[in-house]
Design an enzyme around this catalytic site. Structure first.
Site, PDB file in Angstrom:
ATOM      1  N   HIS A 166      28.483   6.369   4.499  1.00  0.00           N
ATOM      2  CA  HIS A 166      29.146   5.079   3.768  1.00  0.00           C
ATOM      3  C   HIS A 166      28.941   5.170   2.224  1.00  0.00           C
ATOM      4  O   HIS A 166      30.098   5.040   1.401  1.00  0.00           O
ATOM      5  CB  HIS A 166      28.890   3.940   4.279  1.00  0.00           C
ATOM      6  CG  HIS A 166      29.564   2.822   3.917  1.00  0.00           C
ATOM      7  ND1 HIS A 166      30.807   2.140   4.263  1.00  0.00           N
ATOM      8  CD2 HIS A 166      29.196   1.815   2.639  1.00  0.00           C
ATOM      9  CE1 HIS A 166      31.191   1.205   3.507  1.00  0.00           C
ATOM     10  NE2 HIS A 166      30.164   1.080   2.595  1.00  0.00           N
ATOM     11  N   HIS A 182      30.073   5.282  -3.603  1.00  0.00           N
ATOM     12  CA  HIS A 182      29.311   5.023  -4.598  1.00  0.00           C
ATOM     13  C   HIS A 182      28.404   5.988  -5.228  1.00  0.00           C
ATOM     14  O   HIS A 182      27.308   5.582  -5.939  1.00  0.00           O
ATOM     15  CB  HIS A 182      28.293   3.676  -4.161  1.00  0.00           C
ATOM     16  CG  HIS A 182      29.150   2.718  -3.600  1.00  0.00           C
ATOM     17  ND1 HIS A 182      29.829   1.829  -4.530  1.00  0.00           N
ATOM     18  CD2 HIS A 182      29.330   2.274  -2.431  1.00  0.00           C
ATOM     19  CE1 HIS A 182      30.523   0.998  -3.813  1.00  0.00           C
ATOM     20  NE2 HIS A 182      30.206   1.067  -2.486  1.00  0.00           N
ATOM     21  N   LYS A 228      40.459   1.962  -4.789  1.00  0.00           N
ATOM     22  CA  LYS A 228      39.175   1.115  -4.509  1.00  0.00           C
ATOM     23  C   LYS A 228      39.384   0.137  -5.913  1.00  0.00           C
ATOM     24  O   LYS A 228      39.159   0.899  -7.278  1.00  0.00           O
ATOM     25  CB  LYS A 228      38.161   2.061  -4.590  1.00  0.00           C
ATOM     26  CG  LYS A 228      36.686   1.365  -4.788  1.00  0.00           C
ATOM     27  CD  LYS A 228      36.051   1.383  -3.578  1.00  0.00           C
ATOM     28  CE  LYS A 228      34.815   0.623  -3.450  1.00  0.00           C
ATOM     29  NZ  LYS A 228      33.924   0.923  -2.141  1.00  0.00           N
TER      30      LYS A 228
END
Length: 294
Positions: A166, A182, A228
């Protein structure tokens, strides 16, 4: 009982700030802006409506104009980290199948991290706080469970996710939404292969515009056709720095969602960690300010 680092407003915890600044100092594998990599911020990203996958492109060129890939191949932690990025199914709801080779790659990455001063410091700190075993092999197993143990993110399928996937690789939900992603190395590699399109930076209201030497940015991008609206990303830091930082926050809080404000180097950051049981659900930074403060 573990101390809970849960904060509101601008009040930063001094001890945690000191710990994270020590990690920053020890991160000798961090790449240098303008030397090891060059970025082009370009325009300020616009608003994206909830549920929309359209974003006006305020950045016609890629974010990364140069990265010293020799360092990604010669520094052990980067080398092993990159090997992990193709080990996962992109969509939630699709059960992950972990091969023996992938298990080996996970362990080689953890072994390499444990040779760094950053992770040794994190281990010592967590051990002294009673949150981690002092034995190195047991700590490695704890890291594995926190970051690599599979769990359900989409309840309709099998075990389809883990913290590493993730946070560092990225996922999609129902083919409509980007989850996670990220990490700057994954961002760069996906951009290089035309899977990711940088749309511009996001600045907070009443805060100065970031500059191209900043190590923390809020970015807008599309990835494989999905948008995003904003994602916080450390730029140039080593994989072990992010692992150490977010592991410490995860283990020093029992909350489902932990949000802390800290001063790291010249940055005022909000660091956010969600837990999924005994595993990382997600973790990411938000840049609040890159100015010096009083």
């Amino acid at each position: 009982m573990a101390r809970r680092y849960v904060f509101f407003g601008q009040q930063a915890d001094r001890e945690l700030t000191e710990v994270l600044n020590q990690l920053w100092i020890l991160d000798t594998n961090r790449l240098r802006p303008g030397t090891d990599y060059i970025i082009s911020l370009q325009g300020k990203a616009g608003y994206v409506a909830q549920g929309s996958n359209y974003a006006r492109d305020r950045a016609r060129a890629p974010l990364f104009t140069y990265v010293n890939e020799d360092k990604l191949k010669s520094i052990e932690t980067y080398l092993h980290f990159v090997n992990l990025l193709d080990n996962y199914e992109m969509s939630t709801g699709v059960q992950e199948e972990v091969t023996s080779e992938e298990l080996k790659e996970n362990r080689l990455f953890i072994d390499a991290m444990m040779e760094t001063a950053v992770m040794k410091f994190a281990h010592g700190y967590l051990s002294n706080k009673g949150q981690s075993p002092s034995d190195c092999d047991q700590f490695k197993r704890q890291l594995y469970d926190i970051w690599f143990r599979l769990y359900h993110r989409d309840r309709s399928g099998g075990k389809d996710s883990c913290g590493f996937e993730h946070v560092f690789v990225g996922e999609t939900k129902f083919g409509r939404e980007i989850l996670g992603l990220h990490n700057w190395v994954q961002f760069y590699l996906q951009e290089k292969h035309d899977h990711l399109d940088y749309k511009g930076y996001k600045a907070r209201a009443n805060k100065n515009t970031p500059d191209e030497d900043d190590h923390v940015l809020n970015l807008q991008f599309s990835w494989k056709g999905l948008v995003k609206p904003v994602g916080g990303v450390f730029i140039g830091v080593s994989p072990e720095f992010e692992f150490a930082l977010f592991t410490i926050i995860f283990l020093m809080s029992t909350e489902k969602r932990t949000s802390v404000e800290v001063k790291v180097d010249e940055y005022l950051l909000e660091l956010i960690v969600y837990r999924n049981g005994q595993c990382i659900g997600t973790s990411y930074p938000k840049l609040l300010s890159s100015n010096q403060w009083d």
